[in-house]
Write a protein that holds these residues in place. Sequence first.
Motif, mmCIF file in Angstrom:
data_model
loop_
_atom_site.group_PDB
_atom_site.id
_atom_site.type_symbol
_atom_site.label_atom_id
_atom_site.label_comp_id
_atom_site.label_asym_id
_atom_site.label_seq_id
_atom_site.Cartn_x
_atom_site.Cartn_y
_atom_site.Cartn_z
ATOM 1 N N ALA A 31 45.748 37.336 33.923
ATOM 2 C CA ALA A 31 45.829 38.494 34.818
ATOM 3 C C ALA A 31 46.221 39.775 34.096
ATOM 4 C CB ALA A 31 46.839 38.209 35.932
ATOM 5 N N ASN A 32 46.616 39.656 32.807
ATOM 6 C CA ASN A 32 47.155 40.822 32.100
ATOM 7 C C ASN A 32 46.561 41.013 30.715
ATOM 8 O OD1 ASN A 32 49.597 41.958 33.788
ATOM 9 N ND2 ASN A 32 49.750 39.727 33.930
ATOM 10 N N ILE A 33 45.315 40.608 30.533
ATOM 11 C CA ILE A 33 44.679 40.727 29.226
ATOM 12 C C ILE A 33 43.215 41.100 29.423
ATOM 13 C CG2 ILE A 33 43.888 38.331 28.996
ATOM 14 C CD1 ILE A 33 44.932 38.369 26.107
ATOM 15 N N THR A 34 42.702 41.870 28.495
ATOM 16 C CA THR A 34 41.288 42.239 28.542
ATOM 17 C C THR A 34 40.473 41.181 27.815
ATOM 18 O OG1 THR A 34 41.860 44.599 28.559
ATOM 19 C CG2 THR A 34 39.600 44.015 27.987
ATOM 20 N N PRO A 35 39.524 40.529 28.493
ATOM 21 C CA PRO A 35 38.702 39.520 27.830
ATOM 22 C C PRO A 35 37.875 40.151 26.711
ATOM 23 C CG PRO A 35 38.513 39.392 30.243
ATOM 24 C CD PRO A 35 39.204 40.694 29.921
ATOM 25 N N PRO A 36 37.378 39.283 25.786
ATOM 26 C CA PRO A 36 37.490 37.830 25.798
ATOM 27 C C PRO A 36 38.797 37.351 25.187
ATOM 28 C CG PRO A 36 36.128 38.528 23.963
ATOM 29 C CD PRO A 36 36.454 39.774 24.718
ATOM 30 N N PHE A 37 39.278 36.232 25.691
ATOM 31 C CA PHE A 37 40.475 35.621 25.122
ATOM 32 C C PHE A 37 40.362 34.115 25.272
ATOM 33 C CE2 PHE A 37 41.611 35.379 29.545
ATOM 34 C CZ PHE A 37 42.502 34.316 29.650
ATOM 35 N N ARG A 38 41.150 33.408 24.472
ATOM 36 C CA ARG A 38 41.267 31.947 24.574
ATOM 37 C C ARG A 38 42.742 31.610 24.655
ATOM 38 N NH1 ARG A 38 36.655 29.243 22.546
ATOM 39 N NH2 ARG A 38 37.642 27.304 23.267
ATOM 40 N N PHE A 39 43.040 30.615 25.468
ATOM 41 C CA PHE A 39 44.421 30.180 25.658
ATOM 42 C C PHE A 39 44.526 28.719 25.245
ATOM 43 C CE2 PHE A 39 48.074 28.501 27.834
ATOM 44 C CZ PHE A 39 48.973 29.550 27.950
ATOM 45 N N TYR A 40 45.420 28.448 24.292
ATOM 46 C CA TYR A 40 45.573 27.109 23.742
ATOM 47 C C TYR A 40 46.982 26.571 24.031
ATOM 48 C CZ TYR A 40 41.514 28.535 20.955
ATOM 49 O OH TYR A 40 40.284 29.002 20.547
ATOM 50 N N CYS A 41 47.030 25.299 24.374
ATOM 51 C CA CYS A 41 48.320 24.613 24.513
ATOM 52 C C CYS A 41 48.375 23.481 23.497
ATOM 53 C CB CYS A 41 48.497 24.061 25.924
ATOM 54 S SG CYS A 41 50.093 23.234 26.178
ATOM 55 N N VAL A 100 54.741 40.905 32.459
ATOM 56 C CA VAL A 100 54.900 41.961 33.463
ATOM 57 C C VAL A 100 54.008 43.174 33.177
ATOM 58 C CG1 VAL A 100 57.240 41.262 34.052
ATOM 59 C CG2 VAL A 100 56.891 42.946 32.234
ATOM 60 N N GLY A 101 53.222 43.126 32.101
ATOM 61 C CA GLY A 101 52.366 44.251 31.748
ATOM 62 C C GLY A 101 51.197 43.801 30.899
ATOM 63 N N ASN A 102 50.342 44.735 30.533
ATOM 64 C CA ASN A 102 49.145 44.421 29.769
ATOM 65 C C ASN A 102 49.490 43.945 28.361
ATOM 66 O OD1 ASN A 102 46.753 45.435 27.857
ATOM 67 N ND2 ASN A 102 45.937 44.952 29.869
ATOM 68 N N LEU A 103 48.811 42.887 27.925
ATOM 69 C CA LEU A 103 49.107 42.243 26.643
ATOM 70 C C LEU A 103 48.243 42.743 25.488
ATOM 71 C CD1 LEU A 103 49.383 38.547 27.897
ATOM 72 C CD2 LEU A 103 51.285 40.048 27.272
ATOM 73 N N ASP A 104 47.281 43.600 25.747
ATOM 74 C CA ASP A 104 46.339 43.992 24.696
ATOM 75 C C ASP A 104 47.035 44.567 23.468
ATOM 76 O OD1 ASP A 104 44.412 43.185 26.467
ATOM 77 O OD2 ASP A 104 43.666 45.189 26.922
ATOM 78 N N GLY A 105 48.114 45.316 23.672
ATOM 79 C CA GLY A 105 48.812 45.937 22.558
ATOM 80 C C GLY A 105 49.348 44.947 21.550
ATOM 81 N N PHE A 106 49.667 43.744 21.996
ATOM 82 C CA PHE A 106 50.184 42.738 21.073
ATOM 83 C C PHE A 106 49.121 42.274 20.082
ATOM 84 C CE2 PHE A 106 53.174 42.168 24.675
ATOM 85 C CZ PHE A 106 54.358 42.352 23.990
ATOM 86 N N PRO A 201 68.501 42.565 39.534
ATOM 87 C CA PRO A 201 68.090 42.847 38.154
ATOM 88 C C PRO A 201 66.911 43.820 38.115
ATOM 89 C CG PRO A 201 68.546 40.520 38.415
ATOM 90 C CD PRO A 201 68.595 41.111 39.795
ATOM 91 N N LYS A 202 66.934 44.681 37.106
ATOM 92 C CA LYS A 202 65.906 45.719 36.998
ATOM 93 C C LYS A 202 64.811 45.284 36.040
ATOM 94 C CE LYS A 202 68.429 48.221 33.332
ATOM 95 N NZ LYS A 202 69.574 47.301 33.230
ATOM 96 N N LEU A 203 63.645 45.914 36.188
ATOM 97 C CA LEU A 203 62.532 45.707 35.273
ATOM 98 C C LEU A 203 62.346 46.985 34.460
ATOM 99 C CD1 LEU A 203 60.099 44.204 34.135
ATOM 100 C CD2 LEU A 203 58.762 45.002 36.103
ATOM 101 N N PRO A 204 62.692 46.977 33.171
ATOM 102 C CA PRO A 204 62.525 48.176 32.339
ATOM 103 C C PRO A 204 61.085 48.681 32.359
ATOM 104 C CG PRO A 204 63.887 46.549 31.221
ATOM 105 C CD PRO A 204 63.323 45.869 32.432
ATOM 106 N N LYS A 205 60.911 49.985 32.397
ATOM 107 C CA LYS A 205 59.599 50.586 32.660
ATOM 108 C C LYS A 205 58.577 50.311 31.564
ATOM 109 C CE LYS A 205 60.834 55.191 30.824
ATOM 110 N NZ LYS A 205 59.815 55.225 29.750
ATOM 111 N N ASP A 206 58.981 50.133 30.318
ATOM 112 C CA ASP A 206 58.025 49.934 29.224
ATOM 113 C C ASP A 206 57.779 48.460 28.905
ATOM 114 O OD1 ASP A 206 57.711 52.696 28.867
ATOM 115 O OD2 ASP A 206 59.440 52.795 27.510
ATOM 116 N N ALA A 207 58.389 47.569 29.665
ATOM 117 C CA ALA A 207 58.292 46.142 29.350
ATOM 118 C C ALA A 207 56.891 45.600 29.579
ATOM 119 C CB ALA A 207 59.294 45.361 30.181
ATOM 120 N N LYS A 208 56.463 44.752 28.678
ATOM 121 C CA LYS A 208 55.210 44.018 28.819
ATOM 122 C C LYS A 208 55.482 42.531 29.063
ATOM 123 C CE LYS A 208 52.817 47.116 25.541
ATOM 124 N NZ LYS A 208 51.830 47.712 26.462
ATOM 125 N N VAL A 209 56.547 42.027 28.440
ATOM 126 C CA VAL A 209 56.923 40.624 28.587
ATOM 127 C C VAL A 209 58.445 40.545 28.666
ATOM 128 C CG1 VAL A 209 56.917 38.331 27.522
ATOM 129 C CG2 VAL A 209 54.898 39.794 27.319
#
Length: 277
Positions: A31-41, A100-106, A201-209
């Motif tokens: 829900a928080n990433i721009t495709p394409p992506f793969r998720f591995y466990c 809590v935010g977009n993951l693309d930057g990581f 508890p608050k959610l800091p405004k710049d938080a992604k995770v």
Amino acid sequence: MGENVKQVICIRWGEKYGVDYVNKLYRMVAANITPPFRFYCVTDNGAGLDDGIDVIDLPELGCAQPTTKKGQWGKSRLWAENLGGLSGPVLFMDLDVVVVGNLDGFFEHGDADKVYLTRNPNTPFERLGQTSLFRYPIGGLKKVREEFMAAPQETAETFVFEQRFVTRRTPGGVIFWPKGWVCTYKWHCTRTFPMNFFLPPKLPKDAKVVIFPGSLNPPDAIAGRWNPETKVLSRWEHIKAGLRGERQGSLFRHLRHFILPSDWVRKHWTPDTDQDS
């Protein structure tokens, strides 16, 4: 794997975290990433995982599990030169984080050949990384793995936490994510006394995770308790319990450990309204 495909991995062994933790993490990532992506466990049991999750068989640890009370040395499997045939940079995430935010930057930030860790706020006078969320190139921690395997018990006793070992022994050193991207729930979100009795508890405004090292996990944050063993009490019942001596540690510590339920953790951790935890 194409260069533009974002790779996210997690690891699960044993029964400390149910399969629902993996599925929730996958859904938050999706829900928080721009495709394409793969998720591995990386796991010893892939039963019950969502269809979009690729399973990598849990590698053997390769040594006796270090007998220490602290540190997740089972994560050392991730440092191997080969991990399920993956290549290139991967973003590792603990099972109990909340996106809590977009993951693309990581994936876009910095050098793909470097190791990026979260800064550990618990030791402000030590340059210590936190491995609840970190990015590394597959094979980039090969030397770290080899050093650990040469003396696993001694290494665990010397460094205590696997994240300290990674921070200090990664060839070329580690880099920390930009300030504010990753928040620690106990440090950055919970309120200080006495405001913890009046404000959630608050959610800091710049938080992604938001990460949850220690015993307080997302279900605890949602319920409003300091750890799974803590009773969920009203403000006044919590105060009265402390005055009666029904506490661990000092009265002040008991009062500091009161937290109100977090609706934003519930919203992000259960984006599909799934309440199976």
